[in-house]
Scaffold this motif. Structure first.
Motif, mmCIF file in Angstrom:
data_model
loop_
_atom_site.group_PDB
_atom_site.id
_atom_site.type_symbol
_atom_site.label_atom_id
_atom_site.label_comp_id
_atom_site.label_asym_id
_atom_site.label_seq_id
_atom_site.Cartn_x
_atom_site.Cartn_y
_atom_site.Cartn_z
ATOM 1 N N ILE A 97 19.713 61.248 10.899
ATOM 2 C CA ILE A 97 18.341 61.691 11.047
ATOM 3 C C ILE A 97 18.281 62.708 12.175
ATOM 4 N N TYR A 98 17.669 63.838 11.904
ATOM 5 C CA TYR A 98 17.612 64.936 12.857
ATOM 6 C C TYR A 98 16.213 65.056 13.429
ATOM 7 N N TYR A 99 16.157 65.170 14.751
ATOM 8 C CA TYR A 99 14.899 65.266 15.475
ATOM 9 C C TYR A 99 14.910 66.502 16.368
ATOM 10 N N CYS A 100 13.743 67.086 16.569
ATOM 11 C CA CYS A 100 13.578 68.079 17.614
ATOM 12 C C CYS A 100 12.647 67.527 18.678
ATOM 13 N N ALA A 101 12.801 68.025 19.891
ATOM 14 C CA ALA A 101 11.981 67.573 20.996
ATOM 15 C C ALA A 101 11.926 68.669 22.051
ATOM 16 N N LYS A 102 10.876 68.656 22.850
ATOM 17 C CA LYS A 102 10.693 69.667 23.888
ATOM 18 C C LYS A 102 10.941 69.083 25.256
ATOM 19 N N GLY A 103 11.416 69.922 26.157
ATOM 20 C CA GLY A 103 11.669 69.481 27.511
ATOM 21 C C GLY A 103 11.703 70.645 28.479
ATOM 22 N N PRO A 104 11.751 70.348 29.763
ATOM 23 C CA PRO A 104 11.725 71.396 30.786
ATOM 24 C C PRO A 104 13.066 72.080 31.027
ATOM 25 N N GLN A 105 14.148 71.425 30.659
ATOM 26 C CA GLN A 105 15.479 71.955 30.903
ATOM 27 C C GLN A 105 16.406 71.470 29.806
ATOM 28 N N CYS A 106 17.120 72.410 29.191
ATOM 29 C CA CYS A 106 17.900 72.101 27.993
ATOM 30 C C CYS A 106 18.793 70.876 28.140
ATOM 31 N N TRP A 107 19.582 70.834 29.198
ATOM 32 C CA TRP A 107 20.556 69.754 29.347
ATOM 33 C C TRP A 107 20.229 68.843 30.516
ATOM 34 N N GLY A 108 18.963 68.758 30.839
ATOM 35 C CA GLY A 108 18.494 67.761 31.770
ATOM 36 C C GLY A 108 18.450 66.403 31.106
ATOM 37 N N PRO A 109 17.918 65.417 31.795
ATOM 38 C CA PRO A 109 17.853 64.065 31.235
ATOM 39 C C PRO A 109 17.120 64.047 29.903
ATOM 40 N N SER A 110 17.676 63.335 28.945
ATOM 41 C CA SER A 110 17.022 63.247 27.645
ATOM 42 C C SER A 110 15.666 62.572 27.739
ATOM 43 N N SER A 111 15.475 61.763 28.772
ATOM 44 C CA SER A 111 14.192 61.108 28.974
ATOM 45 C C SER A 111 13.079 62.099 29.307
ATOM 46 N N ASP A 112 13.439 63.322 29.671
ATOM 47 C CA ASP A 112 12.444 64.345 29.956
ATOM 48 C C ASP A 112 11.923 65.023 28.692
ATOM 49 N N PHE A 113 12.526 64.720 27.563
ATOM 50 C CA PHE A 113 12.098 65.309 26.306
ATOM 51 C C PHE A 113 11.068 64.417 25.632
ATOM 52 N N ASP A 114 10.112 65.059 25.005
ATOM 53 C CA ASP A 114 9.051 64.326 24.347
ATOM 54 C C ASP A 114 8.577 65.083 23.113
ATOM 55 N N SER A 115 7.442 64.667 22.592
ATOM 56 C CA SER A 115 6.867 65.235 21.367
ATOM 57 C C SER A 115 7.797 65.059 20.175
ATOM 58 N N TRP A 116 8.433 63.901 20.121
ATOM 59 C CA TRP A 116 9.317 63.588 19.010
ATOM 60 C C TRP A 116 8.526 63.491 17.712
ATOM 61 N N GLY A 117 9.103 64.040 16.662
ATOM 62 C CA GLY A 117 8.534 63.849 15.346
ATOM 63 C C GLY A 117 9.134 62.639 14.674
ATOM 64 N N GLN A 118 8.905 62.533 13.377
ATOM 65 C CA GLN A 118 9.460 61.420 12.613
ATOM 66 C C GLN A 118 10.918 61.642 12.232
ATOM 67 N N GLY A 119 11.404 62.851 12.395
ATOM 68 C CA GLY A 119 12.763 63.176 12.021
ATOM 69 C C GLY A 119 12.865 63.527 10.549
ATOM 70 N N THR A 120 13.963 64.161 10.199
ATOM 71 C CA THR A 120 14.227 64.488 8.802
ATOM 72 C C THR A 120 15.651 64.060 8.462
ATOM 73 N N GLN A 121 15.811 63.406 7.335
ATOM 74 C CA GLN A 121 17.093 62.833 6.942
ATOM 75 C C GLN A 121 17.994 63.896 6.330
ATOM 76 N N VAL A 122 19.208 63.967 6.839
ATOM 77 C CA VAL A 122 20.249 64.824 6.274
ATOM 78 C C VAL A 122 21.366 63.925 5.766
ATOM 79 N N THR A 123 21.680 64.051 4.500
ATOM 80 C CA THR A 123 22.742 63.262 3.899
ATOM 81 C C THR A 123 23.769 64.196 3.277
ATOM 82 N N VAL A 124 24.998 64.090 3.733
ATOM 83 C CA VAL A 124 26.097 64.904 3.216
ATOM 84 C C VAL A 124 27.017 63.978 2.442
#
Length: 126
Positions: A97-124
């Motif tokens: 499942i792939y998610y996008c999220a916004k944050g203040p710094q690309c590789w800062g703490p993942s806890s700083d990212f928010d506005s998560w969506g429901q995600g989209t399923q990728v199946t290979v």
């Protein structure tokens, strides 16, 4: 506050391609999409959610983990409130499942990212 929604996932054969979209919406007067770095995460079955790439707020810099480097390409069009993820040469191990999220710094703490969506399923799968 800004909200993000992912789309574009689906079933694809190994070696195939998919294009995911991350669309921002919501009423806000004080912030815009170009105020935020956008990271993509994926949740692979049996593993923790992992940040796989990030694009800076103006789209000038993109970075990728080694597992997707050379195969995935992220871009953004702030005028359209959208971030894109082009995935090529997909492998079975990319399933998740792939998610996008916004944050203040690309590789800062993942806890700083928010506005998560429901995600989209990728199946290979073949």
């Amino acid at each position: 506050q800004l909200q993000l929604a992912e789309s574009g996932g689906g079933l694809v054969q190994p070696g195939g391609s998919l294009r995911l979209s991350c669309v921002a919406s919501g009423r806000t007067l004080d912030v815009t999409l170009d105020d935020y770095d956008i990271a993509w995460f994926r949740q692979v079955p049996g593993k923790e959610r992992q940040r796989i790439l990030c694009i800076t707020s103006r789209g000038r810099t993109t970075t990728y983990i080694e597992a997707v480097k050379g195969r995935f390409t992220v871009s953004r069009d702030n005028a359209k409130n959208t971030v894109y993820l082009e995935m090529n040469s997909l492998r079975i191990g990319d399933t998740g499942i792939y998610y996008c999220a916004k944050g203040p710094q690309c590789w800062g703490p993942s806890s700083d990212f928010d506005s998560w969506g429901q995600g989209t399923q990728v199946t290979v799968s073949s």
